[in-house]
Design a protein around this motif. Sequence first.
Motif, PDB file in Angstrom:
ATOM      1  N   ILE A   1     -11.505  -0.232 -26.142  1.00  0.00           N
ATOM      2  CA  ILE A   1     -10.722  -0.094 -24.913  1.00  0.00           C
ATOM      3  C   ILE A   1     -11.076  -1.200 -23.923  1.00  0.00           C
ATOM      4  O   ILE A   1     -10.197  -1.737 -23.236  1.00  0.00           O
ATOM      5  N   LEU A   2     -12.346  -1.564 -23.848  1.00  0.00           N
ATOM      6  CA  LEU A   2     -12.730  -2.662 -22.958  1.00  0.00           C
ATOM      7  C   LEU A   2     -12.144  -3.991 -23.437  1.00  0.00           C
ATOM      8  O   LEU A   2     -11.749  -4.831 -22.626  1.00  0.00           O
ATOM      9  N   PHE A   3     -12.055  -4.186 -24.751  1.00  0.00           N
ATOM     10  CA  PHE A   3     -11.401  -5.374 -25.304  1.00  0.00           C
ATOM     11  C   PHE A   3      -9.924  -5.393 -24.914  1.00  0.00           C
ATOM     12  O   PHE A   3      -9.400  -6.421 -24.480  1.00  0.00           O
ATOM     13  N   LEU A   4      -9.255  -4.259 -25.056  1.00  0.00           N
ATOM     14  CA  LEU A   4      -7.843  -4.184 -24.687  1.00  0.00           C
ATOM     15  C   LEU A   4      -7.633  -4.375 -23.185  1.00  0.00           C
ATOM     16  O   LEU A   4      -6.593  -4.853 -22.749  1.00  0.00           O
ATOM     17  N   LEU A   5      -8.618  -3.998 -22.418  1.00  0.00           N
ATOM     18  CA  LEU A   5      -8.503  -4.066 -20.962  1.00  0.00           C
ATOM     19  C   LEU A   5      -8.770  -5.463 -20.410  1.00  0.00           C
ATOM     20  O   LEU A   5      -8.092  -5.908 -19.479  1.00  0.00           O
ATOM     21  N   PHE A   6      -9.735  -6.174 -20.995  1.00  0.00           N
ATOM     22  CA  PHE A   6     -10.188  -7.426 -20.386  1.00  0.00           C
ATOM     23  C   PHE A   6      -9.787  -8.695 -21.135  1.00  0.00           C
ATOM     24  O   PHE A   6     -10.029  -9.787 -20.633  1.00  0.00           O
ATOM     25  N   ASN A   7      -9.201  -8.607 -22.307  1.00  0.00           N
ATOM     26  CA  ASN A   7      -8.814  -9.804 -23.042  1.00  0.00           C
ATOM     27  C   ASN A   7      -7.447 -10.279 -22.549  1.00  0.00           C
ATOM     28  O   ASN A   7      -6.429  -9.653 -22.809  1.00  0.00           O
ATOM     29  N   GLU A   8      -7.436 -11.382 -21.858  1.00  0.00           N
ATOM     30  CA  GLU A   8      -6.198 -11.893 -21.264  1.00  0.00           C
ATOM     31  C   GLU A   8      -5.279 -12.533 -22.293  1.00  0.00           C
ATOM     32  O   GLU A   8      -4.108 -12.754 -22.028  1.00  0.00           O
ATOM     33  N   GLY A   9      -5.776 -12.841 -23.480  1.00  0.00           N
ATOM     34  CA  GLY A   9      -4.936 -13.398 -24.528  1.00  0.00           C
ATOM     35  C   GLY A   9      -3.930 -12.400 -25.068  1.00  0.00           C
ATOM     36  O   GLY A   9      -2.986 -12.768 -25.765  1.00  0.00           O
TER      37      GLY A   9
END
Length: 149
Positions: free
Chosen positions: A91-99
Amino acid sequence: CEILSSLPLQMSLYFNVYFFPFWWLITVAILYLKYPALSDYYKFILVTIMILVSLTELIRLYLGYVGNLLEKVPELAGFWLLTLLPQLPIILFLLFNEGLKIHSLERAVHIIFAAFLSFQVLAAFFTLKRMVNTLASRFQRTEFHRLEE
């Protein structure tokens, strides 16, 4: 006989059961809309994440309910580990990855889901700690009484 289950954890699990389908529908709908604009590796990563999160969330919520309500340490520990390791980092990857070209609605539901997961990690840790300490003291008392006889 002291009740060891946690009411705040149970309330969080209850609301999470109703929030997860909402989160899933919004995430899939936005993924469908932005899929053509994503690069090939992000397409693969997002589809894999959606499958992994869907399967893990069902197992995680079941273990949380059983572990908390029935005061079973192995199930609650499994819930805690599934929350801490695959779910929260995803969830943190989905939240903070701007790509990933994050949409504002998508960011909002990810923030709510991350808040649920963060609270559940803390609540499950303290509930597990209390359960283990209480069960260990019960075991020590029964062993002491058995040795006295």
